[in-house]
Design a protein around this motif. Sequence first.
Motif, mmCIF file in Angstrom:
data_model
loop_
_atom_site.group_PDB
_atom_site.id
_atom_site.type_symbol
_atom_site.label_atom_id
_atom_site.label_comp_id
_atom_site.label_asym_id
_atom_site.label_seq_id
_atom_site.Cartn_x
_atom_site.Cartn_y
_atom_site.Cartn_z
ATOM 1 N N ASP A 1 81.314 36.751 68.434
ATOM 2 C CA ASP A 1 82.015 36.049 66.625
ATOM 3 C C ASP A 1 81.728 35.036 67.073
ATOM 4 O O ASP A 1 81.779 34.206 66.074
ATOM 5 C CB ASP A 1 82.802 37.760 66.878
ATOM 6 N N GLU B 1 84.090 39.042 71.540
ATOM 7 C CA GLU B 1 84.637 37.423 70.858
ATOM 8 C C GLU B 1 84.187 36.995 70.902
ATOM 9 O O GLU B 1 84.467 36.105 69.925
ATOM 10 C CB GLU B 1 86.430 38.070 71.391
ATOM 11 N N ARG C 1 84.816 43.241 76.011
ATOM 12 C CA ARG C 1 85.679 42.472 74.552
ATOM 13 C C ARG C 1 85.066 41.854 74.693
ATOM 14 O O ARG C 1 85.092 40.640 73.315
ATOM 15 C CB ARG C 1 87.011 43.660 74.442
#
Length: 218
Positions: free
Chosen positions: A72, A69, A65
């Motif tokens: 992104d 992130e 995760r």
Amino acid sequence: MNEESPAPELDNSAPEEVAAPVEELNNGAVEPDLTAELTSLRQENESLRGQYMRIAADFDNFRKRQQRESEDLRVQLICSTLSEILPVVDNFERARQQLNPEGEEAQGLHRSYQGLYKQLVDVMKQLGVSPMRVEGERFDPSLHEAVLHEPSEIHSEDVVIEELQRGYHLDGRVLRHAMVKVSMGPGAADGNPNNGNPNNVNPIENTSVETNVEAEGN
């Protein structure tokens, strides 16, 4: 002469407190206790192993995760920066189309300008930016922003006739939508109040799409 003393007799009988546990062990009296303890240790080992596996899975999910992130955020920063640079690229394109250098000095200046433009394009390519090719393609609101709608005897309905502003991709994502002119088709002129004048162009209402880079990146 001294008489030999008789040798002391050895006592082969085990003490009662030693003999009793040995006899119980031989008879299997202690075995149930060992079995219960082994079973308890196995259960505890399985419980600890299960906890370890759950912790390892949670950590792996957290790591993935965090990587998503981080990626992104990196893409959003690149998109934001490139969106500020694209108008500069547009100006280079317009100047390139309008310039018609004459004379040796003007041609030298033109070559210098072309060199700067090539450097800019190369940097964008290295970052994963690629231009869209839209003319003749079917209108796609996820890629195009239709600003004009025009009857056409050549193109069928909803085909991009002309690129008004170039669109760009960034590693498969839409960095900027292409502004285009879209065909109404050859039969659309029949109900046109201007009697199907092919030079007539009408702005399309409510057909523009948002070009929010962050939204495209999610």
